[in-house]
Design a protein around this motif. Structure first.
Motif, short mmCIF file in Angstrom:
data_model
loop_
_atom_site.label_atom_id
_atom_site.label_comp_id
_atom_site.label_asym_id
_atom_site.label_seq_id
_atom_site.Cartn_x
_atom_site.Cartn_y
_atom_site.Cartn_z
N THR A 190 -14.01 -33.31 133.47
CA THR A 190 -12.75 -32.60 133.23
C THR A 190 -12.99 -31.39 132.34
O THR A 190 -13.91 -31.38 131.52
N PRO A 191 -12.18 -30.33 132.49
CA PRO A 191 -12.41 -29.11 131.71
C PRO A 191 -12.48 -29.36 130.20
O PRO A 191 -13.43 -28.93 129.54
N LYS A 192 -11.50 -30.02 129.63
CA LYS A 192 -11.53 -30.35 128.20
C LYS A 192 -12.00 -31.80 128.08
O LYS A 192 -11.21 -32.72 127.91
N SER A 193 -13.31 -31.96 128.16
CA SER A 193 -13.89 -33.28 128.35
C SER A 193 -13.95 -34.08 127.05
O SER A 193 -14.66 -33.72 126.11
N GLU B 206 -20.36 -35.67 118.85
CA GLU B 206 -20.26 -36.60 117.72
C GLU B 206 -21.60 -37.24 117.39
O GLU B 206 -21.95 -37.41 116.22
N ARG B 207 -22.34 -37.62 118.42
CA ARG B 207 -23.55 -38.43 118.22
C ARG B 207 -24.84 -37.63 118.35
O ARG B 207 -25.93 -38.20 118.17
N GLY B 208 -24.75 -36.35 118.69
CA GLY B 208 -25.96 -35.55 118.84
C GLY B 208 -26.71 -35.81 120.12
O GLY B 208 -27.93 -35.61 120.20
N PHE B 209 -26.00 -36.24 121.18
CA PHE B 209 -26.62 -36.50 122.47
C PHE B 209 -26.62 -35.24 123.33
O PHE B 209 -25.94 -34.25 123.02
N MET B 210 -27.35 -35.27 124.43
CA MET B 210 -27.47 -34.12 125.32
C MET B 210 -26.23 -34.01 126.21
O MET B 210 -25.93 -34.94 126.96
N SER C 198 -15.68 -28.66 123.74
CA SER C 198 -15.56 -30.10 123.57
C SER C 198 -16.73 -30.65 122.75
O SER C 198 -16.55 -31.50 121.87
N VAL C 199 -17.94 -30.17 123.05
CA VAL C 199 -19.11 -30.60 122.28
C VAL C 199 -18.94 -30.21 120.81
O VAL C 199 -19.21 -31.02 119.90
N GLU C 200 -18.47 -29.01 120.57
CA GLU C 200 -18.30 -28.55 119.18
C GLU C 200 -17.22 -29.34 118.46
O GLU C 200 -17.36 -29.65 117.26
N ARG C 201 -16.14 -29.70 119.16
CA ARG C 201 -15.10 -30.53 118.53
C ARG C 201 -15.66 -31.87 118.09
O ARG C 201 -15.38 -32.37 117.00
N GLY C 202 -16.46 -32.46 118.96
CA GLY C 202 -17.06 -33.73 118.61
C GLY C 202 -18.02 -33.61 117.45
O GLY C 202 -18.03 -34.45 116.54
N ALA C 203 -18.83 -32.56 117.46
CA ALA C 203 -19.80 -32.37 116.39
C ALA C 203 -19.12 -32.16 115.04
O ALA C 203 -19.60 -32.64 114.01
N THR D 276 -18.32 -35.27 112.90
CA THR D 276 -19.39 -35.97 112.19
C THR D 276 -20.28 -35.02 111.39
O THR D 276 -21.33 -35.43 110.89
N GLY D 277 -19.87 -33.77 111.28
CA GLY D 277 -20.62 -32.82 110.48
C GLY D 277 -21.94 -32.39 111.10
O GLY D 277 -22.85 -31.94 110.40
N ARG D 278 -22.04 -32.46 112.42
CA ARG D 278 -23.26 -32.05 113.11
C ARG D 278 -23.16 -30.58 113.54
O ARG D 278 -22.07 -30.02 113.65
#
Length: 361
Positions: free
Chosen positions: A186-189, A197-201, A218-223, A226-228
């Motif tokens: 989905t676009p906003k996955s 959040e977890r630093g996965f690929m 979306s990746v940046e929101r998750g990161a 958790t401060g990644r």
């Protein structure tokens, strides 16, 4: 940039399951010899155009017929697996692969699979199940002590030693676990937020520039949760590619073979049903009916001579803001194997060096 492949695996509905399986193995051997870095193999249960419910079975065979490239399910759909069973199965395969294995996970985007397993994907139950299953799998791999996990969907007991000999013992070969990739559709996955959040690929289709921008957001929101700091070099992007000596020949091959057929008969109707058709358009004034393989050759796919594809790849990289690995979306080219083999070999031997030269300039 590295180059890999993404196999749905796609086969036309009339292809027998065994013939499709054999061609997949043949293609994996070809890509390994050509120097591809990795291969991701999809999992679906109710799509006749993507008829592989067990990517690990293909990976187990491919490990015996390849030498260098890493192999991964792309992805195991976590809502449809008991996490304790999958944790053991994946860890076992990691030992067989001896470092050539990556663990791809996803939440599932096909409503047909949701219905089969009675998962309410419309309400996001698949995403909640994915988070819970991943938590359980990682806890089983990381813990050396007994525990009980009581979740919303599964209860799992990491046992203490029983009857002096019985115990939980299958942990991954790679420590603490194989590299993990997460696919989003989905676009906003929400699923790609887990990657951040977890630093996965993270893994994305390249439907359009705006679609990719939303995926990286979306990746940046998750990161941020958790401060990644997410690394774009970890990002895998899937794209259709066809290379030939000339632009005209590459277009002819792309439009007269399985790539175009799969889009006409399967992917465009599917994406239309998902309401994603506007994302394919370079101009929203384009009618949905005009989004055809011919349109996609001109505006989306990487099709052409090595020089043309190198430039298109450079443009795609700039549009995406940078990424680490291009995954070539693979179809059933068993009836045009030689032309496809040439395309794959030219991508590695001619396109990639030109692209890297451009990038270094």
């Amino acid at each position: 940039m590295d180059i890999g492949i993404f196999m749905m695996p796609s086969h036309p509905p009339e292809r027998s399951l065994s013939d499709g399986f054999e061609w997949d193995l043949k293609h994996l051997e070809l890509c390994d010899r050509a120097g591809f870095a990795e291969a991701w193999i999809g999992e679906h249960f109710c799509s006749p155009w993507e008829p592989n419910p067990a990517p690990d079975l293909l990976i187990a065979q491919a490990l015996l017929r390849t030498q260098r490239m890493k192999l991964a399910p792309g992805a195991h759909l976590l809502p449809y697996h008991h996490p304790a069973e999958l944790a053991c199965r994946v860890a076992y395969l990691d030992h067989v692969a001896k470092g050539r294995f990556m663990f791809g996970v996803g939440s599932s985007g096909l409503p047909s699979d949701w219905r089969l397993f009675n998962v309410d994907g419309q309400a996001g139950e698949n995403r909640k199940m994915t988070r819970e299953a991943l938590d359980i799998i990682l806890k089983l791999w990381e813990s050396d002590r007994p525990f009980e996990y009581r979740g919303e969907y599964w209860t799992v007991n990491r046992i203490d030693t029983m009857h002096e000999t019985l115990k939980f013992h299958i942990k991954p070969y790679q420590k603490p676990h194989p590299p993990i990739g997460i696919a989003g559709l989905t676009p906003k996955s929400d699923t790609l937020e887990i990657a951040g959040e977890r630093g996965f690929m993270p893994m994305s289709l390249n439907i359009s520039k705006s679609y990719l921008a939303e995926h990286w957001a979306s990746v940046e929101r998750g990161a941020e949760k958790t401060g990644r700091t997410p690394d774009r070099n970890d990002w895998r992007i899937v794209r259709e590619v066809y290379v030939a000596e000339t632009d005209a020949e590459a277009k002819r091959l792309a439009l007269n073979g399985m790539l175009a057929r799969a889009y006409r008969e399967y992917l465009l109707p599917l994406f239309g049903g998902f309401g994603l058709m506007p994302l394919f358009k370079h101009d929203q004034n384009v009618a949905d009916s005009d989004v055809t393989p011919e349109y996609l050759v001109e505006h989306n796919w990487l099709v052409g001579s090595p020089r043309t594809v190198s430039q298109k790849l450079a443009d795609m990289t700039g549009d995406a803001g940078g990424f680490g690995t291009l995954l070539v979306l693979t179809f059933d080219f068993s009836e045009e194997h030689e032309a496809w083999a040439t395309s794959q070999q030219m991508l590695i031997s001619e396109v990639l060096p030109q692209f890297r030269h451009r990038a270094a300039a």
